[in-house]
Enzyme design. Structure first.
Site, PDB file in Angstrom:
ATOM      1  N   ASN A   7       0.882  -1.175   0.000  1.00 19.25           N
ATOM      2  CA  ASN A   7       0.000   0.000   0.000  1.00 19.25           C
ATOM      3  C   ASN A   7       0.918   1.223   0.000  1.00 19.25           C
ATOM      4  O   ASN A   7       1.460   1.593   1.037  1.00 19.25           O
ATOM      5  CB  ASN A   7      -0.886  -0.052   1.251  1.00 19.25           C
ATOM      6  CG  ASN A   7      -1.831   1.128   1.337  1.00 19.25           C
ATOM      7  OD1 ASN A   7      -1.763   2.056   0.530  1.00 19.25           O
ATOM      8  ND2 ASN A   7      -2.705   1.102   2.318  1.00 19.25           N
ATOM      9  N   LYS A  14       3.269   0.750   3.124  1.00 22.08           N
ATOM     10  CA  LYS A  14       2.924  -0.272   4.118  1.00 22.08           C
ATOM     11  C   LYS A  14       2.978  -1.623   3.419  1.00 22.08           C
ATOM     12  O   LYS A  14       2.573  -1.712   2.252  1.00 22.08           O
ATOM     13  CB  LYS A  14       1.496  -0.058   4.634  1.00 22.08           C
ATOM     14  CG  LYS A  14       1.378   1.073   5.620  1.00 22.08           C
ATOM     15  CD  LYS A  14      -0.008   1.056   6.242  1.00 22.08           C
ATOM     16  CE  LYS A  14      -0.484   2.452   6.489  1.00 22.08           C
ATOM     17  NZ  LYS A  14      -1.893   2.674   6.394  1.00 22.08           N
ATOM     18  N   ARG A  91      -2.534  -2.039  -3.492  1.00 20.33           N
ATOM     19  CA  ARG A  91      -3.711  -1.190  -3.325  1.00 20.33           C
ATOM     20  C   ARG A  91      -3.570  -0.037  -4.313  1.00 20.33           C
ATOM     21  O   ARG A  91      -2.564   0.680  -4.301  1.00 20.33           O
ATOM     22  CB  ARG A  91      -3.768  -0.640  -1.912  1.00 20.33           C
ATOM     23  CG  ARG A  91      -4.889   0.331  -1.741  1.00 20.33           C
ATOM     24  CD  ARG A  91      -4.843   0.988  -0.394  1.00 20.33           C
ATOM     25  NE  ARG A  91      -5.985   1.863  -0.246  1.00 20.33           N
ATOM     26  CZ  ARG A  91      -5.943   3.039   0.352  1.00 20.33           C
ATOM     27  NH1 ARG A  91      -4.815   3.486   0.856  1.00 20.33           N
ATOM     28  NH2 ARG A  91      -7.023   3.777   0.459  1.00 20.33           N
ATOM     29  N   HIS A 180     -12.521   3.386  -0.226  1.00 24.49           N
ATOM     30  CA  HIS A 180     -12.541   2.347   0.824  1.00 24.49           C
ATOM     31  C   HIS A 180     -13.294   1.098   0.364  1.00 24.49           C
ATOM     32  O   HIS A 180     -13.813   0.334   1.185  1.00 24.49           O
ATOM     33  CB  HIS A 180     -13.237   2.825   2.128  1.00 24.49           C
ATOM     34  CG  HIS A 180     -12.606   3.983   2.805  1.00 24.49           C
ATOM     35  ND1 HIS A 180     -13.321   5.073   3.263  1.00 24.49           N
ATOM     36  CD2 HIS A 180     -11.320   4.242   3.117  1.00 24.49           C
ATOM     37  CE1 HIS A 180     -12.509   5.941   3.833  1.00 24.49           C
ATOM     38  NE2 HIS A 180     -11.264   5.466   3.746  1.00 24.49           N
ATOM     39  N   ARG A 241     -10.977  16.256   7.029  1.00 15.91           N
ATOM     40  CA  ARG A 241     -11.774  16.579   5.827  1.00 15.91           C
ATOM     41  C   ARG A 241     -13.175  17.008   6.236  1.00 15.91           C
ATOM     42  O   ARG A 241     -13.737  16.461   7.185  1.00 15.91           O
ATOM     43  CB  ARG A 241     -11.845  15.356   4.903  1.00 15.91           C
ATOM     44  CG  ARG A 241     -10.543  15.123   4.176  1.00 15.91           C
ATOM     45  CD  ARG A 241     -10.541  13.805   3.435  1.00 15.91           C
ATOM     46  NE  ARG A 241      -9.656  12.848   4.067  1.00 15.91           N
ATOM     47  CZ  ARG A 241      -9.567  11.566   3.752  1.00 15.91           C
ATOM     48  NH1 ARG A 241     -10.305  11.073   2.789  1.00 15.91           N
ATOM     49  NH2 ARG A 241      -8.730  10.773   4.388  1.00 15.91           N
ATOM     50  N   GLY A 330     -10.740   2.567  12.595  1.00 17.09           N
ATOM     51  CA  GLY A 330     -10.302   3.029  13.908  1.00 17.09           C
ATOM     52  C   GLY A 330     -11.419   3.480  14.829  1.00 17.09           C
ATOM     53  O   GLY A 330     -11.502   3.053  15.984  1.00 17.09           O
ATOM     54  N   ASN A 334     -13.521   1.032  17.610  1.00 23.88           N
ATOM     55  CA  ASN A 334     -13.061   1.338  18.980  1.00 23.88           C
ATOM     56  C   ASN A 334     -13.916   2.282  19.798  1.00 23.88           C
ATOM     57  O   ASN A 334     -13.814   2.280  21.024  1.00 23.88           O
ATOM     58  CB  ASN A 334     -11.650   1.929  18.909  1.00 23.88           C
ATOM     59  CG  ASN A 334     -10.642   0.904  18.455  1.00 23.88           C
ATOM     60  OD1 ASN A 334     -10.474  -0.129  19.091  1.00 23.88           O
ATOM     61  ND2 ASN A 334      -9.987   1.160  17.327  1.00 23.88           N
ATOM     62  N   GLU A 384      -8.208  -4.873   4.948  1.00 21.08           N
ATOM     63  CA  GLU A 384      -8.059  -4.608   3.516  1.00 21.08           C
ATOM     64  C   GLU A 384      -6.896  -5.408   2.935  1.00 21.08           C
ATOM     65  O   GLU A 384      -6.959  -5.866   1.800  1.00 21.08           O
ATOM     66  CB  GLU A 384      -7.831  -3.105   3.301  1.00 21.08           C
ATOM     67  CG  GLU A 384      -9.103  -2.296   3.552  1.00 21.08           C
ATOM     68  CD  GLU A 384      -8.833  -0.828   3.860  1.00 21.08           C
ATOM     69  OE1 GLU A 384      -8.330  -0.539   4.960  1.00 21.08           O
ATOM     70  OE2 GLU A 384      -9.125   0.020   3.002  1.00 21.08           O
TER      71      GLU A 384
HETATM   72  P1  AMP Z   1      -7.947   4.740  11.080  1.00 23.95           P
HETATM   73  O1  AMP Z   1      -7.825   5.806  10.048  1.00 23.95           O
HETATM   74  O2  AMP Z   1      -8.855   3.630  10.687  1.00 23.95           O
HETATM   75  O3  AMP Z   1      -6.623   4.251  11.602  1.00 23.95           O
HETATM   76  O4  AMP Z   1      -8.660   5.422  12.345  1.00 23.95           O
HETATM   77  C1  AMP Z   1      -8.082   6.489  13.044  1.00 23.95           C
HETATM   78  C2  AMP Z   1      -9.120   7.069  13.986  1.00 23.95           C
HETATM   79  O5  AMP Z   1      -9.561   6.068  14.916  1.00 23.95           O
HETATM   80  C3  AMP Z   1      -8.576   8.222  14.817  1.00 23.95           C
HETATM   81  O6  AMP Z   1      -9.523   9.285  14.869  1.00 23.95           O
HETATM   82  C4  AMP Z   1      -8.443   7.605  16.187  1.00 23.95           C
HETATM   83  O7  AMP Z   1      -8.599   8.558  17.212  1.00 23.95           O
HETATM   84  C5  AMP Z   1      -9.607   6.631  16.202  1.00 23.95           C
HETATM   85  N1  AMP Z   1      -9.403   5.643  17.264  1.00 23.95           N
HETATM   86  C6  AMP Z   1      -8.443   4.685  17.334  1.00 23.95           C
HETATM   87  N2  AMP Z   1      -8.535   4.035  18.531  1.00 23.95           N
HETATM   88  C7  AMP Z   1      -9.542   4.620  19.225  1.00 23.95           C
HETATM   89  C8  AMP Z   1     -10.131   4.408  20.510  1.00 23.95           C
HETATM   90  N3  AMP Z   1      -9.673   3.480  21.322  1.00 23.95           N
HETATM   91  N4  AMP Z   1     -11.175   5.193  20.864  1.00 23.95           N
HETATM   92  C9  AMP Z   1     -11.643   6.154  20.024  1.00 23.95           C
HETATM   93  N5  AMP Z   1     -11.136   6.396  18.805  1.00 23.95           N
HETATM   94  C10 AMP Z   1     -10.103   5.637  18.411  1.00 23.95           C
END
Ligand code: AMP
Length: 400
Positions: A7, A14, A91, A180, A241, A330, A334, A384
């Protein structure tokens, strides 16, 4: 069979090496600051010590040479020789209208990815750099392109067209593409498996909520609507964004801030959670500031959950209902409070979350709706890279 997944970003790379027998990750890593002073490689072996390598890396070809060296090195390696790598999956962000599926890379595919550079000026050149570097470093090893846009190509014209004169679609392919796609495909497929029902019989809303975010309506396994657009700016509010804004706002920014490049920077890099909170683009920072009573942090989170809710309800309307809602990435994997607040008020369409199952759930696959909820709500960690590896295996085996 060992498959390498790449990627490539404009200054990063990555990678993951899969042993497709058991779909196990053997090693993975990240090269950062390619072409910028202070390059760094983090190489992680599933069994073995991690390796950090620092020192300038001028371009993707050099980065890939280093990665291949790490994968085979005496102290860092997981394979005996490069001959063990059967194929490479890339990717690729934009495949335009041409690719609704992954393809083996040949010169015509490279030409098509080049033709789409005007649609993804930051991403496609980096993806091409990765393909070229691999062709140089591993000649004879097949490369497969897996497009972020491919899964969304089943959207009907009423979903993908904008209400601007049709000639711009005909001439310049101005339309919604959304991104995505590999994640939405993986998550909707897995959601059907969790439900134990054929995907062809299901209406699923997938919510990929991360730093970049998009939602998709997946009817019978086919994407029928998705929230990003011709660019990765529209849809729900994201880390930096803006998400959906009136086009007049974009034009106002062009005039007020002295040009399209500056306006684009504002909408891409200074907006969203960061722009509203004035604190951070990272939801974790915003959630802790909100917990301490910071009003603009609270506002940013409320804007996020309201926009997710609106898309979920509108996609249920488009599909005539929903069997499942799946959260991923993320934030989706989470943040229990974002999931809870995004779904609050959707009881009218049969959504009932079980707060005991939702609360504290992080990064694990689970159903979080109550047993009597008409719509099943789940958390499905996205993968992915695995999806890219699977497509690469399928296409290269077909050819063999
Ligand atoms: P990604 O682009 O999929 O890596 O997601 C990144 C986003 O996920 C960021 O805004 C992080 O703050 C959020 N994120 C990751 N871990 C947590 C968590 N434990 N609680 C809340 N948000 C999270």
């Amino acid at each position: 069979m060992k498959i390498l997944v790449l990627n490539c970003g404009s200054s990063s790379l990555k990678y993951q090496l899969f042993d497709m027998q058991g779909e196990a990750v053997m090693a993975k890593g990240l090269v950062e600051r390619i072409g910028i002073a202070g390059s760094r490689v983090k190489h992680v072996r599933v069994s073995g010590k991690d390796t950090i390598r620092e020192g300038d890396i001028p371009d993707h070809t050099e980065a890939i040479k280093i990665v291949l060296g790490l994968l085979t090195g005496a102290d860092t390696g997981v394979i005996a020789s490069l001959g063990d790598i059967s194929a490479v999956g890339h990717r690729v962000v934009h495949g335009g209208e041409k690719y609704a599926k992954s393809v083996m890379v040949d010169s015509s595919v490279i030409a098509s990815i080049e033709e789409c550079i005007y649609l993804a000026p930051l991403h496609n050149p980096a993806n091409l750099a990765g393909i070229h570097a691999m062709q140089t470093s591993l000649p004879g090893v097949p490369n497969v392109a897996v497009f972020d846009t491919a899964f969304h190509q089943t959207m009907p014209p009423e979903a993908f067209l904008y209400g601007v004169p049709y000639k711009y679609y005909e001439k310049d392919k101005v339309r919604r593409y959304s991104f995505h796609g590999t994640s939405h495909m993986f998550v909707s497929g897995r959601a059907a498996e969790v439900l134990g029902r054929p995907i062809e019989s299901l209406k699923i809303i997938t919510c990929h909520l991360g730093n970049g975010s998009s939602l998709a309506a997946v009817d019978g396994g086919r994407c029928v609507d998705a929230s990003m657009g011709m660019s990765t700016v529209p849809g729900i509010i994201m880390g930096t964004r803006s998400g959906d804004v009136d086009s007049a706002v974009a034009l106002y920014l062009v005039e007020r801030e002295g040009g399209a490049a500056r306006a684009s920077d504002i909408l891409n890099k200074e907006s969203g959670l960061l722009g509203i909170s004035g604190l951070s683009s990272d939801l974790r920072d915003i959630e802790s500031a909100a917990a301490e009573g910071n009003e603009r942090a609270c506002l940013a989170v409320n804007m996020l959950t309201r926009s997710v809710k609106k898309y979920i309800a509108s996609y249920a309307a488009v599909m005539g209902g929903a069997d499942a809602i799946a959260f991923t990435a993320g934030i989706g994997e989470n943040s229990d409070s974002v999931r809870r607040d995004s779904l609050a008020g959707l009881e009218f369409m049969g959504v009932k979350i079980d707060e005991a199952k939702n609360k504290g759930l992080r990064g694990k696959e689970a159903v979080i709706s109550s047993s009597d909820s008409r719509v099943k709500v789940m958390v499905i960690p996205t993968n992915e890279e695995l999806m890219i590896a699977r497509d690469t295996l399928k296409l290269t085996q077909k050819k063999a």
